[in-house]
Design a protein around this motif. Structure first.
Motif, PDB file in Angstrom:
ATOM      1  N   SER A  54       0.830  -1.196   0.000  1.00 31.75           N
ATOM      2  CA  SER A  54       0.000   0.000   0.000  1.00 31.75           C
ATOM      3  C   SER A  54       0.865   1.247   0.000  1.00 31.75           C
ATOM      4  CB  SER A  54      -0.890   0.016   1.256  1.00 31.75           C
ATOM      5  OG  SER A  54      -1.790  -1.072   1.243  1.00 31.75           O
ATOM      6  N   VAL A  55       0.263   2.342  -0.452  1.00 31.45           N
ATOM      7  CA  VAL A  55       0.888   3.654  -0.339  1.00 31.45           C
ATOM      8  C   VAL A  55      -0.074   4.534   0.452  1.00 31.45           C
ATOM      9  CG1 VAL A  55       1.716   5.708  -1.544  1.00 31.45           C
ATOM     10  CG2 VAL A  55       2.175   3.428  -2.492  1.00 31.45           C
ATOM     11  N   PHE A  56       0.441   5.102   1.544  1.00 28.90           N
ATOM     12  CA  PHE A  56      -0.332   6.003   2.393  1.00 28.90           C
ATOM     13  C   PHE A  56       0.192   7.421   2.225  1.00 28.90           C
ATOM     14  CE2 PHE A  56      -1.148   1.952   4.324  1.00 28.90           C
ATOM     15  CZ  PHE A  56      -2.434   2.056   4.813  1.00 28.90           C
ATOM     16  N   ASP A  57      -0.708   8.379   2.281  1.00 30.99           N
ATOM     17  CA  ASP A  57      -0.361   9.801   2.208  1.00 30.99           C
ATOM     18  C   ASP A  57      -0.902  10.457   3.468  1.00 30.99           C
ATOM     19  OD1 ASP A  57       0.288  12.371   1.532  1.00 30.99           O
ATOM     20  OD2 ASP A  57      -0.911  12.423  -0.303  1.00 30.99           O
ATOM     21  N   VAL A  58      -0.023  10.634   4.453  1.00 27.82           N
ATOM     22  CA  VAL A  58      -0.413  11.169   5.761  1.00 27.82           C
ATOM     23  C   VAL A  58       0.540  12.296   6.158  1.00 27.82           C
ATOM     24  CG1 VAL A  58      -1.539   9.047   6.558  1.00 27.82           C
ATOM     25  CG2 VAL A  58       0.903   9.343   6.922  1.00 27.82           C
ATOM     26  N   GLU A  59       0.217  13.003   7.216  1.00 30.83           N
ATOM     27  CA  GLU A  59       0.999  14.167   7.640  1.00 30.83           C
ATOM     28  C   GLU A  59       2.292  13.814   8.380  1.00 30.83           C
ATOM     29  OE1 GLU A  59       0.401  17.390   6.904  1.00 30.83           O
ATOM     30  OE2 GLU A  59      -1.177  16.589   5.615  1.00 30.83           O
ATOM     31  N   SER A  60       2.332  12.623   9.016  1.00 29.52           N
ATOM     32  CA  SER A  60       3.494  12.334   9.862  1.00 29.52           C
ATOM     33  C   SER A  60       3.630  10.841  10.129  1.00 29.52           C
ATOM     34  CB  SER A  60       3.350  13.063  11.204  1.00 29.52           C
ATOM     35  OG  SER A  60       2.250  12.518  11.928  1.00 29.52           O
ATOM     36  N   THR A  82       8.261   1.976   4.667  1.00 28.62           N
ATOM     37  CA  THR A  82       9.365   2.676   4.025  1.00 28.62           C
ATOM     38  C   THR A  82       8.897   4.070   3.639  1.00 28.62           C
ATOM     39  OG1 THR A  82      10.150   0.574   3.092  1.00 28.62           O
ATOM     40  CG2 THR A  82      11.021   2.614   2.124  1.00 28.62           C
ATOM     41  N   PRO A  83       9.508   5.131   4.209  1.00 28.55           N
ATOM     42  CA  PRO A  83       9.165   6.495   3.784  1.00 28.55           C
ATOM     43  C   PRO A  83       9.605   6.707   2.331  1.00 28.55           C
ATOM     44  CG  PRO A  83      10.428   6.507   5.833  1.00 28.55           C
ATOM     45  CD  PRO A  83      10.492   5.125   5.281  1.00 28.55           C
ATOM     46  N   LEU A  84       8.823   7.478   1.589  1.00 30.83           N
ATOM     47  CA  LEU A  84       9.110   7.724   0.175  1.00 30.83           C
ATOM     48  C   LEU A  84       9.392   9.202  -0.086  1.00 30.83           C
ATOM     49  CD1 LEU A  84       6.235   5.569  -1.365  1.00 30.83           C
ATOM     50  CD2 LEU A  84       8.634   4.922  -1.095  1.00 30.83           C
ATOM     51  N   ALA A  85      10.287   9.456  -1.028  1.00 32.52           N
ATOM     52  CA  ALA A  85      10.565  10.813  -1.505  1.00 32.52           C
ATOM     53  C   ALA A  85      10.535  10.769  -3.027  1.00 32.52           C
ATOM     54  CB  ALA A  85      11.931  11.288  -1.016  1.00 32.52           C
TER      55      ALA A  85
END
Length: 94
Positions: A54-60, A82-85
């Motif tokens: 999954s890919v999550f888009d959250v504030e923190s 895994t954090p993404l940039a």
């Protein structure tokens, strides 16, 4: 912030079928709600496994942890985050 999350679910064989079915139903309802909100951006099944990518888009980090820990199947999951940039060669970056 975007996060790649791999969730592997292992429900104990000893769990009554009715309880497992209720957890799965509640999990699906929450997953749909989170997808509609835009926080759960992508949800992909891992073929041949009771797992997803999954890919999550959250504030923190804290928001992601809170969100994941509210999933009904959370106690039965192994989770890798895994954090993404953004990659400089991605279409979106150009």
């Amino acid at each position: 912030m975007l996060f790649h999350v791999r969730m592997q679910v292992t429900i104990p064989d000893s769990m009554p079928t009715e309880r497992a079915d209720l957890l799965k139903s509640n999990e699906k309802a929450l997953a749909l709600k989170l997808q509609q909100s835009g926080k759960w951006r992508h949800l992909w099944r891992v073929v041949g496994q009771y797992a997803n990518i999954s890919v999550f888009d959250v504030e923190s980090n804290d928001e992601l942890h809170q969100l994941l820990s509210t999933l009904p199947l959370y106690p039965f999951m192994q989770i890798e985050v895994t954090p993404l940039a953004q990659h400089p060669s991605a279409l979106a970056a150009n």
